[in-house]
Design an enzyme around this catalytic site. Structure first.
Site, PDB file in Angstrom:
ATOM      1  N   SER A 189       0.180  10.104   3.238  1.00  0.00           N
ATOM      2  CA  SER A 189      -0.822   9.167   3.754  1.00  0.00           C
ATOM      3  C   SER A 189      -2.210   9.768   3.670  1.00  0.00           C
ATOM      4  O   SER A 189      -2.386  10.993   3.729  1.00  0.00           O
ATOM      5  CB  SER A 189      -0.493   8.838   5.216  1.00  0.00           C
ATOM      6  OG  SER A 189      -1.565   8.195   5.854  1.00  0.00           O
TER       7      SER A 189
ATOM      8  N   TYR B 173       0.311  11.647  13.282  1.00  0.00           N
ATOM      9  CA  TYR B 173       0.911  11.176  12.025  1.00  0.00           C
ATOM     10  C   TYR B 173       0.371  11.975  10.839  1.00  0.00           C
ATOM     11  O   TYR B 173       1.136  12.454   9.998  1.00  0.00           O
ATOM     12  CB  TYR B 173       0.599   9.698  11.848  1.00  0.00           C
ATOM     13  CG  TYR B 173       1.145   9.064  10.597  1.00  0.00           C
ATOM     14  CD1 TYR B 173       2.510   8.933  10.396  1.00  0.00           C
ATOM     15  CD2 TYR B 173       0.286   8.559   9.630  1.00  0.00           C
ATOM     16  CE1 TYR B 173       3.013   8.329   9.258  1.00  0.00           C
ATOM     17  CE2 TYR B 173       0.771   7.943   8.490  1.00  0.00           C
ATOM     18  CZ  TYR B 173       2.133   7.831   8.311  1.00  0.00           C
ATOM     19  OH  TYR B 173       2.620   7.227   7.168  1.00  0.00           O
TER      20      TYR B 173
ATOM     21  N   LYS C 214       2.515  14.479   8.414  1.00  0.00           N
ATOM     22  CA  LYS C 214       2.563  14.219   6.974  1.00  0.00           C
ATOM     23  C   LYS C 214       2.055  15.435   6.190  1.00  0.00           C
ATOM     24  O   LYS C 214       2.584  15.786   5.132  1.00  0.00           O
ATOM     25  CB  LYS C 214       1.739  12.978   6.623  1.00  0.00           C
ATOM     26  CG  LYS C 214       2.455  11.672   6.889  1.00  0.00           C
ATOM     27  CD  LYS C 214       3.703  11.501   6.021  1.00  0.00           C
ATOM     28  CE  LYS C 214       4.343  10.151   6.168  1.00  0.00           C
ATOM     29  NZ  LYS C 214       5.586  10.016   5.356  1.00  0.00           N
TER      30      LYS C 214
END
Length: 323
Positions: free
Chosen positions: A126, A150, A154
């Protein structure tokens, strides 16, 4: 030979499954695969004898061994706790986005050592891995500095995939996907879910709320283009890939205001009037930390593609889901 898709029952996983089947019918599937295994909490909705569902938790070692075996030539790792959910539940995000990812890599490593054929991996990352002060357009080798749980997890996944590839345990490709818009169905736990909601809901006659300033820049891709790029990524020869396997997949830079203007052009004034501004600091803190534009000239040279303009992206949704 088969390809495994974690998160294969979801929206993107289902689309990818259908596209891979189409490529198989045409004799052009990546890695000459002739079957697909979906590993997810629910069965794949794709009804085809070439699709097999393994249902359960990605962290379950027994299920991993069922899904990834000696016939596995490639894996798409799509399953994850998304941005909003990761911020709300750190422990769940760690268990799924880090611990289960490492278990998956270890299973692929074991299969590669047993067969002498390291499987290919496409790991969907991402743009949330970036943060801090950034230039207008992020260059290819810009350092990761995530500003969210997040993004941090990632980034950890990217480091693991790159190291397992460097060691020859597997042949990884890290695809930092743009935000996908317009997604069909219901809103999900991603902080960027509004990037579909402010279009999808009004086009269906439903009111929607915009949680970020209209000047917010978004790096976007239509679902069709995102799937085409995922299929392409699996088939790129390793010799053509960079030493660091992280790739910023092409998108288009669009402000929220421009998205709303596209909504009005495609859906009319009545659709545009259904969107109201309701600022949400939680969403802004995450989404507004992400970059809105990237230098992707080398990725385009590798054969990745991008959408022409955002009006066409909105029309794709209308054609695919409303016509």
């Amino acid at each position: 030979m088969k390809i495994v898709i974690t998160g294969g029952a979801g929206f993107l996983g289902s689309m990818l499954t259908r596209e891979l089947l189409t490529r198989m019918d045409a004799g052009g599937a990546p890695l000459e695969a002739d079957g697909i295994t979906s590993l997810d909490l629910a069965p794949s909705p794709v009804d085809d004898p070439r699709v097999h569902s393994v249902v359960g938790n990605l962290a379950d070692q027994t299920l991993l061994e069922q899904a990834i075996d000696h016939d596995t030539v490639g894996v798409y790792h799509l399953a994850a706790v998304l941005s909003g959910g990761s911020e709300q539940d750190f422990d769940l995000a760690m268990a799924v986005n880090v611990d289960a990812t490492r278990a998956l890599l270890e299973r692929m490593r074991a299969v590669g050592q047993e067969t002498g054929r390291p499987p290919h991996l496409v790991f969907t990352s991402s743009l949330a891995v970036f943060g801090g002060t950034m230039p207008e357009a992020v260059p290819e080798h810009w350092a990761e500095q995530p500003d969210s749980t997040y993004g941090a997890f990632k980034a950890i996944g990217e480091l693991l995939v790159n190291e397992y590839s460097r060691k020859g345990f597997l042949d990884g490709r890290i695809c930092r996907l743009p935000t996908i818009s317009v997604r069909p169905g219901k809103p999900n736990s991603a902080a960027s879910s509004f990037a579909s909601g402010i279009l999808r809901e009004p086009l269906n006659g439903i009111a929607s709320q915009c949680p970020v300033p209209h000047g917010t820049r978004m790096w976007l891709s239509s679902p069709r283009t995102a799937v085409a790029n995922l299929v392409h990524a699996m088939g790129i020869p390793a010799a053509d890939l960079p030493g660091w396997r992280g790739m910023n997949i092409p998108g288009i830079c669009v402000t929220v205001q421009e998205m709303l203007e596209s909504l009005e052009r495609v859906g009319g004034q009545d659709a545009r009037a259904l969107v109201t501004d309701v600022p949400d600091r939680r969403v802004m803190d995450i989404v507004c930390s992400w970059p809105g534009d990237f230098d992707v000239e080398r990725m385009l040279g590798l054969g990745f593609v991008r959408d022409e303009d955002f009006d066409d992206v909105v029309r794709q949704y209308v054609d695919d889901h409303l016509s």
